[in-house]
Write an enzyme that holds these catalytic residues in place. Structure first.
Site, PDB file in Angstrom:
ATOM      1  N   GLU A 104      10.157  19.064  -2.529  1.00 33.97           N
ATOM      2  CA  GLU A 104      10.621  18.131  -3.779  1.00 33.97           C
ATOM      3  C   GLU A 104      11.864  18.440  -4.161  1.00 33.97           C
ATOM      4  OE1 GLU A 104       9.251  15.452  -4.886  1.00 33.97           O
ATOM      5  OE2 GLU A 104       7.248  15.798  -4.189  1.00 33.97           O
ATOM      6  N   TYR A 187      11.340  15.094 -13.475  1.00 38.82           N
ATOM      7  CA  TYR A 187      10.594  14.469 -12.343  1.00 38.82           C
ATOM      8  C   TYR A 187       9.777  15.732 -11.461  1.00 38.82           C
ATOM      9  CZ  TYR A 187       9.910  13.410  -7.586  1.00 38.82           C
ATOM     10  OH  TYR A 187       9.512  13.520  -6.178  1.00 38.82           O
ATOM     11  N   ASP A 205      10.494   8.680 -10.514  1.00 40.34           N
ATOM     12  CA  ASP A 205      11.777   8.858  -9.742  1.00 40.34           C
ATOM     13  C   ASP A 205      12.409   7.518  -9.507  1.00 40.34           C
ATOM     14  OD1 ASP A 205      10.197   7.766  -7.925  1.00 40.34           O
ATOM     15  OD2 ASP A 205      10.975   8.862  -6.276  1.00 40.34           O
ATOM     16  N   CYS A 257       8.486  -1.630  -1.134  1.00 37.12           N
ATOM     17  CA  CYS A 257       9.567  -2.219  -2.208  1.00 37.12           C
ATOM     18  C   CYS A 257      10.549  -1.729  -2.136  1.00 37.12           C
ATOM     19  CB  CYS A 257       8.362  -1.601  -3.592  1.00 37.12           C
ATOM     20  SG  CYS A 257       8.908  -2.667  -4.976  1.00 37.12           S
ATOM     21  N   CYS A 264       7.433  -8.037   0.660  1.00 30.74           N
ATOM     22  CA  CYS A 264       6.627  -8.322  -0.434  1.00 30.74           C
ATOM     23  C   CYS A 264       5.039  -8.680   0.444  1.00 30.74           C
ATOM     24  CB  CYS A 264       6.770  -9.364  -1.342  1.00 30.74           C
ATOM     25  SG  CYS A 264       8.176  -8.979  -2.276  1.00 30.74           S
ATOM     26  N   CYS A 267       2.766  -5.699   0.877  1.00 27.14           N
ATOM     27  CA  CYS A 267       2.461  -5.195  -0.339  1.00 27.14           C
ATOM     28  C   CYS A 267       1.013  -5.176  -0.761  1.00 27.14           C
ATOM     29  CB  CYS A 267       3.563  -5.542  -1.435  1.00 27.14           C
ATOM     30  SG  CYS A 267       3.395  -4.358  -2.711  1.00 27.14           S
ATOM     31  N   CYS A 273       2.069  -8.475  -8.900  1.00 24.95           N
ATOM     32  CA  CYS A 273       3.670  -8.284  -9.237  1.00 24.95           C
ATOM     33  C   CYS A 273       4.245  -9.271 -10.042  1.00 24.95           C
ATOM     34  CB  CYS A 273       4.313  -7.885  -7.860  1.00 24.95           C
ATOM     35  SG  CYS A 273       6.011  -7.575  -8.296  1.00 24.95           S
TER      36      CYS A 273
END
Length: 410
Positions: A104, A187, A205, A257, A264, A267, A273
């Site tokens: 991370e 985060y 994030d 995304c 899309c 997705c 959405c």
DNA sequence: AAGCCGGGGCT
DNA sequence: AGCCCAGGCTT
């Protein structure tokens, strides 16, 4: 393959294209002829077969966001070295908090593609938090060279010493406990708590901000929209599998995304959405304009020792740009000015200068090459707190100074 | 709240 | 070559 898909075509017409070449609004429900697309992975991207066919539904359909996302993740999760495989996850195995933390921190501001090989190398060199804590900070900085934001490496080392020294080698398991450690902000604390310790933390994030802005069609520009986006994220965060859920959202943001040309049609959340239904997904999230970067000028000195050809390196101060990193001696970087060389010698000025862009300015740096005898070399080493090396390329130099070596090669 | 911190990928 | 991307710390 760079075919573009027209807005309308007779039923049955088929097209084929890489999804990156598509204009998203063509896929919105507003178009006169609905588009039906079948996608499959092809190499690094996706291959789509398009056919213009009537679709039974073209408006927003109710989607259980967290369930749809976890289902997608179970089928499409990327196999990354810091992740536990699906089989281990099913057994309830938790990933090693040290590895989660390391990945991370490396992933802050840095892409998966850049991090992956560097993560593996780092882990071999420092396999445990104790090993990292026991290493000198210079070794950690050298291993971090080229990754940028070097304060991350200094804080990583500080954090390892805190965990090894004050926490018995175990990371705190709560967001608040993690947040108190050096280099762990909002985060990273949430991500480690969720991924390593199964806490339902709200992970935010850049990827997740973008996904939330689109799911809820938030038109307020960043950073003003941050609290609103966080509220939306909190409303969706599940109690079950929060770590997988967070990683799924970030994977979705990184692969589907995306900032530009979101895919899309692939997705799993498409039906839920709002931005996609409005056809504005490519314009979100909106952002406030940033100031243009100025250009600074300077001179860097590549000094070799006559007797053996060794090169002089200095260590930059801990605070500020490239803090704590090895470097060639250089002038201050600012307005164009005559440089003050650290020593009088017969300088050769390289025909090409070094250009590099930092976070907030461009740098244009002349390269001066000079040789000194042994006596002068010793004096320089002392006055600049420098060190002579016969292999500057192997020393873990930041990218801007590697470019100096490259200019001198040519 | 705003400014300081790299480097890499895409167009 | 220029544009885009993005956490944590400091002030």
């Amino acid at each position: 393959m760079t075919a573009s898909i027209p807005d309308a075509a007779p039923c049955g017409t088929a097209y084929r294209a890489r999804w990156k070449n598509l204009v998203p609004t063509r896929l919105s429900p507003c178009i006169p002829v609905p588009v039906y697309a079948v996608a499959r992975q092809a190499g690094a991207g996706y291959q789509l077969d398009f056919a213009f066919l009537p679709l039974p539904e073209t408006s927003m359909a109710p989607v259980k966001i967290d369930a749809a996302l976890l289902d997608w993740y179970d089928r499409h999760a990327r196999d990354l070295p810091w992740r536990t495989g699906p089989a281990a996850r099913k057994r309830g195995a938790r990933p090693d908090p040290y590895r989660v933390w390391l990945s991370e921190v490396m992933l802050q501001q840095t892409t998966v593609a850049t991090v992956t090989p560097r993560y593996q190398r780092f882990l071999e060199l420092f396999p445990t938090v104790e090993a990292l804590a026991a290493a000198p900070v210079e070794a950690v900085l050298a291993e971090w060279a080229g990754l940028g934001y070097y304060a991350r490496a200094r804080n990583l080392h500080k954090c390892a010493r805190a965990v090894a020294g004050e926490h018995g080698g175990n990371f705190p398991q709560t967001e608040e406990g993690l947040r108190a450690l050096p280099g762990i902000g909002a985060y990273t604390a949430a991500a480690i708590a969720a991924i390593a310790f199964d806490e339902p933390a709200v992970v935010m994030d850049g990827n997740i901000e973008r996904v939330m802005a689109r799911l809820f069609a938030v038109e307020t520009p960043l950073p003003d929209a941050k609290p609103v986006l966080r509220g939306h994220a909190a409303s969706l965060t599940p109690d079950k599998r929060p770590g997988d859920y967070a990683q799924a959202l970030m994977d979705l943001g990184a692969t589907i995304c995306t900032p530009r040309n979101p895919a899309c049609v692939l997705c799993p959340l498409r039906g839920g959405c709002a931005a996609q239904a409005l056809g504005i997904q490519g314009d979100l999230p909106r952002k406030k304009k940033k100031a243009a970067k100025p250009t600074r000028f300077g001179t860097v000195f590549h000094i070799t020792r006559q007797s053996d050809g060794a090169v002089l390196l200095v260590r930059r101060p801990d605070k500020g740009l490239l803090g704590g990193m090895l470097a060639f001696p250089a002038s201050e970087w600012g307005e164009k000015a005559d440089p003050e060389p650290p020593v009088r010698t017969d300088w050769q000025i390289a025909s090409e200068s070094v250009r590099h862009t930092f976070t907030h300015f461009h740098l244009e740096m002349d390269v001066w090459q000079g040789q000194v005898g042994d006596e002068l070399a010793s004096k320089l080493e002392e006055s600049l707190y420098g060190r002579w090396t016969d292999d500057p390329a192997g020393e873990g130099l930041p990218t801007v100074f590697r470019k100096v070596l490259k200019v001198l090669e040519d």
